[in-house]
Enzyme design. Structure first.
Site, PDB file in Angstrom:
ATOM      1  N   SER A  21      30.206  46.334  39.901  1.00 25.17           N
ATOM      2  CA  SER A  21      29.398  47.183  40.768  1.00 25.17           C
ATOM      3  C   SER A  21      28.751  46.335  41.850  1.00 25.17           C
ATOM      4  O   SER A  21      28.951  45.129  41.908  1.00 25.17           O
ATOM      5  CB  SER A  21      28.319  47.891  39.955  1.00 25.17           C
ATOM      6  OG  SER A  21      27.355  46.947  39.527  1.00 25.17           O
ATOM      7  N   LYS A  22      27.996  46.996  42.677  1.00 27.60           N
ATOM      8  CA  LYS A  22      27.404  46.322  43.826  1.00 27.60           C
ATOM      9  C   LYS A  22      26.634  45.053  43.448  1.00 27.60           C
ATOM     10  O   LYS A  22      26.628  44.079  44.169  1.00 27.60           O
ATOM     11  CB  LYS A  22      26.451  47.271  44.544  1.00 27.60           C
ATOM     12  CG  LYS A  22      26.818  48.723  44.347  1.00 27.60           C
ATOM     13  CD  LYS A  22      27.224  49.403  45.605  1.00 27.60           C
ATOM     14  CE  LYS A  22      27.767  50.803  45.415  1.00 27.60           C
ATOM     15  NZ  LYS A  22      28.874  51.069  44.619  1.00 27.60           N
ATOM     16  N   ARG A  23      25.949  45.146  42.315  1.00 30.60           N
ATOM     17  CA  ARG A  23      25.115  44.005  41.982  1.00 30.60           C
ATOM     18  C   ARG A  23      25.882  42.748  41.593  1.00 30.60           C
ATOM     19  O   ARG A  23      25.305  41.713  41.319  1.00 30.60           O
ATOM     20  CB  ARG A  23      24.125  44.372  40.890  1.00 30.60           C
ATOM     21  CG  ARG A  23      24.726  45.063  39.688  1.00 30.60           C
ATOM     22  CD  ARG A  23      23.618  45.520  38.772  1.00 30.60           C
ATOM     23  NE  ARG A  23      23.651  45.021  37.404  1.00 30.60           N
ATOM     24  CZ  ARG A  23      24.501  44.151  36.911  1.00 30.60           C
ATOM     25  NH1 ARG A  23      25.390  43.603  37.696  1.00 30.60           N
ATOM     26  NH2 ARG A  23      24.457  43.801  35.646  1.00 30.60           N
ATOM     27  N   HIS A  24      27.208  42.824  41.594  1.00 33.18           N
ATOM     28  CA  HIS A  24      27.984  41.623  41.325  1.00 33.18           C
ATOM     29  C   HIS A  24      28.253  40.815  42.585  1.00 33.18           C
ATOM     30  O   HIS A  24      29.141  39.971  42.616  1.00 33.18           O
ATOM     31  CB  HIS A  24      29.316  41.981  40.667  1.00 33.18           C
ATOM     32  CG  HIS A  24      29.173  42.342  39.226  1.00 33.18           C
ATOM     33  ND1 HIS A  24      29.287  43.623  38.762  1.00 33.18           N
ATOM     34  CD2 HIS A  24      28.872  41.589  38.153  1.00 33.18           C
ATOM     35  CE1 HIS A  24      29.092  43.643  37.460  1.00 33.18           C
ATOM     36  NE2 HIS A  24      28.825  42.429  37.060  1.00 33.18           N
ATOM     37  N   GLY A  25      27.479  41.098  43.626  1.00 32.73           N
ATOM     38  CA  GLY A  25      27.674  40.328  44.844  1.00 32.73           C
ATOM     39  C   GLY A  25      28.862  40.824  45.629  1.00 32.73           C
ATOM     40  O   GLY A  25      29.068  42.022  45.743  1.00 32.73           O
TER      41      GLY A  25
END
Length: 489
Positions: free
Chosen positions: A254-258
């Site tokens: 998801s987005k929070r994986h950079g």
RNA sequence: GGCGCGUUCGUCUAGAGGCCCAGGACACCGCCCUCUCAAGGCGGAGAUCGCGGGUUCGAAUCCCGCACGCGCUACCA
């Protein structure tokens, strides 16, 4: 499986598409192309609150970049247009009404507050979660009263309370669920938009989709869809649930994986064909050794039997390696053309514009040294600079000092001035002889020349580099180096 | 909590009863090549095939149980 394969990719425009999303599109596309079927793109924009402007464009641009083309959908339309769910609202409403009339769906007036309360209570008492069917049991009178009050309502589907729903998943095999454990889910929201469940089932049927290949996170909702198909009297498609791609922390990507947005990879200098090749390997393998394959090969070899069941962790290092393989496979012209926009972006403005012919000569020198197109600027800057900038001490090689370096550079300068040819083979022959006459080892002599000519200690082979730089630049740099080293003596 | 899916080197994977005391690739280490850096070649280390029971002459492969991981459990998709 030869007859009428029709598959689809159904993105919801709620953010930047990432590797996981596009990988799903890729598998569908490969399946369609492999079987001579159609690939449809359908926009599932039924969540008005999460819509992100520009998200759809990013999805289409991602597909474009990878050369994943679609036969029906946005931009191209087709026999089942519109391919945007927000433009098909009447269809879903009509179907929802039919289900209510049929008695397999019903309006629900429960407020979000009550629903939240119910869930909290269920958690407290550790019961299985799910809607408690309060509105299923409303009397006609109660319903009329609620309507008269103007109470907002949704339509829920009445799941059977007994029996099992089963599916023969193309990838996972037989899976079944007990119907009593599934609750009455919402099919039409109070704003008149369908939920995902009604939307997919309706459109997959109307658009004559034969195979639904989607990420595994959808597996739990498959029994709901199957029940919907049955209630609607639609023949269900075949289902295949693809493994999920996870980040290094083993959580769904998801987005929070950079940097997971697919287009970020374009900016970072990955080649689309390399990314495509790598993505297909996340969850599919041709055999026990083949990894680097052309898209054509992938298309002709792709099969659902080769799809893995377990989720895969996205490993950037291997992608980067593969990108290097693809870069090395390019012709000088191709590489130069791909490099041009990156150099235009990354080189100091003063060095622009880059001359394409010059770049075509430079490209082969860095080809096996870059893994990303974005590596090029840093590695080629000295080709474009007037004079390289460096610490004069770098000219002095091991076992030498400034006093012995100066005559060496001077000798090289003299010989290169006179050199009848500036081809690398001739340069090498000449300079080796000069080095020997000076009593210097190749490491010492060439090392010093390398710094003088490029300002770097690590570069492509010296003589090829000199040839590409050309006599003018080389001579100027050498004489500058002579001046510089002189000041150290 | 409930339901579902999954589990082979750190990572991606091959493997569908004997070819496997498990093969390939990335990353890692060493050697070779060499004007530096790469690329390339060769070699190495790395998986008691999640654990425990079965079935079988024989199991990574079949069955059962357990554990762990992940997903779903919204008027999000």
């Amino acid at each position: 499986m030869a007859e009428n394969v029709r598959v689809r990719f159904a993105p919801s425009p709620t953010g930047e598409p990432h590797i996981g999303n596009i990988r799903t599109a890729l598998f569908n596309w490969l399946f369609a192309r492999r079987h001579g079927g159609e690939f449809v793109v359908r926009v599932e924009d039924t969540d008005q609150e999460r819509l992100v402007p520009g998200a759809l464009e990013a999805v289409l641009e991602s597909l474009d970049w990878l050369k994943i083309d679609w036969d029906e959908g946005p931009r191209v339309d087709g026999p089942h247009a519109p391919y945007v769910q927000s433009q098909r609202l009447d269809i879903y409403k009509d179907l929802a009404r039919k289900l209510v009339d049929k008695g397999v769906a019903y309006p629900c007036y429960c407020t979000r507050e009550r629903l939240d309360e119910m869930r909290k209570e269920q958690q407290r008492t550790r019961q299985g979660s799910g809607y408690d069917r309060r509105c299923l049991h409303l009397s006609d009178q109660e319903r009329r009263d609620l309507e008269a009050e103007g109470a907002p309502s949704v339509i829920r589907f009445a799941m059977p309370t007994s029996g099992v729903t089963e599916v023969e998943d193309l990838i996972r095999g037989h899976v079944e669920w007990r119907n009593e454990l599934l609750d009455d889910f919402v099919i039409l929201k109070s704003d008149g938009f369908p939920t995902y469940h009604l939307g997919v089932v309706t459109d997959d049927h109307l658009m004559e989709i034969s195979h639904v290949l989607r990420a595994e996170e959808w597996l739990p909702s498959t029994p709901r869809h199957l029940q919907l198909y049955q209630a609607l009297d639609f023949e269900p498609p075949k289902f295949g649930h693809l493994p999920i791609i996870m980040g290094p922390d083993r959580a769904k990507l998801s987005k929070r994986h950079g940097a997971t947005a697919l287009l970020d990879y374009r900016e970072e200098g990955y080649l689309p064909e390399a990314l495509l090749n790598f993505m297909v390997l996340l969850g599919w393998a041709l055999d026990d050794k083949t990894e680097v394959m052309s898209t054509d090969t992938i298309i002709s070899e792709f099969s659902l039997e080769g799809v893995t069941k377990s989720s895969a962790i996205f490993d950037r290092e291997k992608l980067t390696w593969m990108n290097g393989v693809y870069i090395r496979d390019l012709s000088a012209e191709e590489l130069a053309d791909r490099l041009l926009p990156f150099l235009g972006r990354d080189l100091p403005p003063g060095l622009l514009p880059v001359d394409r012919d010059y770049l075509v000569n430079i490209a082969p020198l860095i080809q096996e040294r870059i893994k990303l197109l974005s590596d090029a600027a840093g590695m080629t800057q000295y080709f474009f600079e007037d004079l390289p900038v460096y610490d004069p001490n770098m000219l002095v090689q091991r076992g030498m000092d400034a006093a012995s370096t100066h005559p060496a550079l001077q000798a090289a300068l003299e010989h290169l001035k006179e050199s009848p040819s500036f081809g690398h083979e001739h340069l090498e022959q000449t300079l080796r002889e000069v080095g020997q006459e000076l009593g210097l080892g190749p490491r010492q002599f060439f090392g010093s020349l390398r710094v003088a000519v490029t300002g770097r200690t690590a570069t492509p082979p010296l003589f090829e580099t000199m040839e590409v730089l050309g006599r003018d630049r080389v001579l100027r740099r050498l004489s500058r180096a002579c001046e510089v080293i002189n000041q150290l003596i």
